[in-house]
Structures are given as C-alpha cells and as structure tokens.
Enzyme design. Structure first.
Site, PDB file in Angstrom:
ATOM      1  N   ARG A   1     115.130 -62.273  27.793  1.00 31.88           N
ATOM      2  CA  ARG A   1     115.375 -61.438  26.941  1.00 31.88           C
ATOM      3  C   ARG A   1     115.361 -62.044  25.579  1.00 31.88           C
ATOM      4  O   ARG A   1     114.789 -61.278  24.469  1.00 31.88           O
ATOM      5  CB  ARG A   1     116.941 -60.924  26.997  1.00 31.88           C
ATOM      6  CG  ARG A   1     117.124 -59.626  26.284  1.00 31.88           C
ATOM      7  CD  ARG A   1     118.545 -58.904  26.860  1.00 31.88           C
ATOM      8  NE  ARG A   1     119.696 -59.465  26.197  1.00 31.88           N
ATOM      9  CZ  ARG A   1     120.922 -59.093  26.455  1.00 31.88           C
ATOM     10  NH1 ARG A   1     121.030 -58.298  27.322  1.00 31.88           N
ATOM     11  NH2 ARG A   1     121.905 -59.536  25.787  1.00 31.88           N
TER      12      ARG A   1
ATOM     13  N   ARG B   1     116.191 -58.968  19.417  1.00 28.84           N
ATOM     14  CA  ARG B   1     117.506 -59.461  18.916  1.00 28.84           C
ATOM     15  C   ARG B   1     117.739 -60.597  18.287  1.00 28.84           C
ATOM     16  O   ARG B   1     117.667 -61.618  19.031  1.00 28.84           O
ATOM     17  CB  ARG B   1     118.478 -58.904  19.888  1.00 28.84           C
ATOM     18  CG  ARG B   1     118.753 -57.390  20.099  1.00 28.84           C
ATOM     19  CD  ARG B   1     119.597 -57.103  21.479  1.00 28.84           C
ATOM     20  NE  ARG B   1     120.913 -57.937  21.521  1.00 28.84           N
ATOM     21  CZ  ARG B   1     121.896 -57.709  22.524  1.00 28.84           C
ATOM     22  NH1 ARG B   1     121.761 -56.924  22.960  1.00 28.84           N
ATOM     23  NH2 ARG B   1     122.949 -58.478  22.382  1.00 28.84           N
TER      24      ARG B   1
ATOM     25  N   ARG C   1     128.091 -67.226  22.802  1.00 28.34           N
ATOM     26  CA  ARG C   1     128.522 -65.839  23.415  1.00 28.34           C
ATOM     27  C   ARG C   1     129.272 -65.801  25.021  1.00 28.34           C
ATOM     28  O   ARG C   1     130.160 -65.146  25.413  1.00 28.34           O
ATOM     29  CB  ARG C   1     127.414 -64.914  23.512  1.00 28.34           C
ATOM     30  CG  ARG C   1     127.167 -64.308  21.931  1.00 28.34           C
ATOM     31  CD  ARG C   1     125.742 -63.671  21.898  1.00 28.34           C
ATOM     32  NE  ARG C   1     125.274 -62.541  22.769  1.00 28.34           N
ATOM     33  CZ  ARG C   1     124.460 -62.111  22.887  1.00 28.34           C
ATOM     34  NH1 ARG C   1     123.113 -62.709  22.503  1.00 28.34           N
ATOM     35  NH2 ARG C   1     124.091 -61.085  23.583  1.00 28.34           N
TER      36      ARG C   1
END
Ligand code: ADP
Length: 193
Positions: free
Chosen positions: A128, A134, A146
């Site tokens: 990703r 992002r 995270r």
C-alpha cells in the site's frame, strides 16, 4: 437502525471490505480516515490540524474525531444504519459513540474484528505504501508507530466490546472475496434472527 463497527489493525482490510459491506447491506459508510483525508485535501483548519498528527503516525485528538462523527451522523438522518470504519479507535471514542447512539435512540449491533497475521499485515502495508499515495503509508517508521498506537490505544476498545458481548472475530486472511463471504454469512446470520 442497524449499526456495525469494522475493527482491526492498520492493513487488516477494513477500507476494502467496508465498501463491499455498505453496498451489500445498504448502510452509510463512516470512515474517519477518509473524512480526515478529505479535510486535508480541502486544506480546512481541521484538516491542517489532523495532518500534523497523521503524518507522525499518531491519532488525531478524540474531540476532533468525535465532533466530525457527530456532524456526519446529523448529515445522514435518513440512514438505515452506519458502518463505522476506523472508529472508535480509543476507549474515549467508544464511550462517546455509545452516548451518541443512545441520544439517537439506537445502538451498535455488532463489532467485527478482522484477524490478520502480523507478517501478512506488513506485506500489505508495504504494498500500500508504494501505491496509495498516502503520506502516512510511505514511511516505514510511521507504519511501525501506527501498529504501536493500535496495540496501546485501540486494542483496549476490543476488550470493551467483548465485555458488552458484541465482538466477533473473523478470519481476515485469504482473498478479498473469501473474506467478504465470511463477513456476509456472519451478518446474514445475525440479521435473520
Ligand atoms: P488505516 O486504514 O491504515 O488503519 P485510516 O485510514 O483509518 O488508517 O486512518 C489514517 C490515520 O488517520 C490514522 O493513522 C490516524 O492518525 C487518523 N485517524 C483515523 N481515524 C481516527 C480516529 N478514529 N481517531 C483518531 N485518529 C484517527
């Protein structure tokens, strides 16, 4: 109203599965991550504040997120139910959500937790990071932060819902359609009762 929470660590497939669930069940998708990214894109004061937290892998302050959820809820009064994705992420948010639901004379029906191996999570997030665009996905240190924040601040939310007998663990490994099939059979079983 039928309200669901989709729960799981970053990379567990919440966003992907949410889009399929809302279509299947006719629910309104409420993703706090998407709402925050929209605010950032529009360069609103809320967005600018949120970006400073997100880019470090931290959570956005509870009051900011709760306020945003409250307005979204009010803007969708005709919804037959909501799918909460990426929210609640802290105990304070879970309690605020219960209060909000009670005020609207409704409640959370179920919380679905997507279980995914640590190794698979990392694999998906690395992928990703290369494709999502992002800023919080591209950096490995932010990713690690995270996961850490998930374990310390978000996992206690699972215990909260276990105590309320609302949490169901679902296998989040396999193809997108396999996982969606498991989610659907669970929801169908619960809603037919
Ligand atoms: P992922 O799908 O990778 O778990 P999201 O797209 O849901 O991530 O959210 C991206 C970032 O936005 C989070 O790392 C966090 O900083 C912020 N965020 C999203 N939802 C919340 C929330 N409910 N409370 C606090 N911060 C949030």
């Amino acid at each position: 109203m039928y309200n669901l929470v989709l729960f799981g660590p970053p990379g567990s497939g919440k966003g992907t599965q949410s889009e399929k669930i809302v279509e299947h069940c006719g629910l309104v998708h409420l993703s706090t991550g998407n709402l925050l990214r929209e605010e950032i894109k529009n360069k609103t004061p809320l967005g600018m504040e949120a970006k400073s937290f997100i880019d470090k892998g931290h959570l956005v302050p509870d009051e900011v997120v709760i306020g945003m959820v409250d307005s979204y809820f009010d803007a969708h009064k005709d919804a037959k139910g909501f799918l909460f994705d990426g929210f609640p992420r802290t105990l304070a948010q879970a309690k605020a959500l219960d209060k909000l639901m009670a005020l609207k004379k409704t409640a959370i029906a179920q919380v679905l937790m997507l279980d995914v191996d640590q190794e698979e999570l990392i694999k998906r997030l690395v992928h990703r990071g290369k494709t999502s665009g992002r800023s919080d996905d591209a950096d490995e240190n932010i990713q690690r932060k995270r996961q850490e924040v998930y374990r310390s601040e978000t996992l206690p939310v699972a215990d909260y819902y276990t105590k309320e007998k609302k949490l169901a663990n679902l296998d989040g490994m396999g193809s997108i359609d396999e996982i969606f099939g498991r989610i659907c059979s669970y929801i169908d079983k619960k809603t037919k009762k």
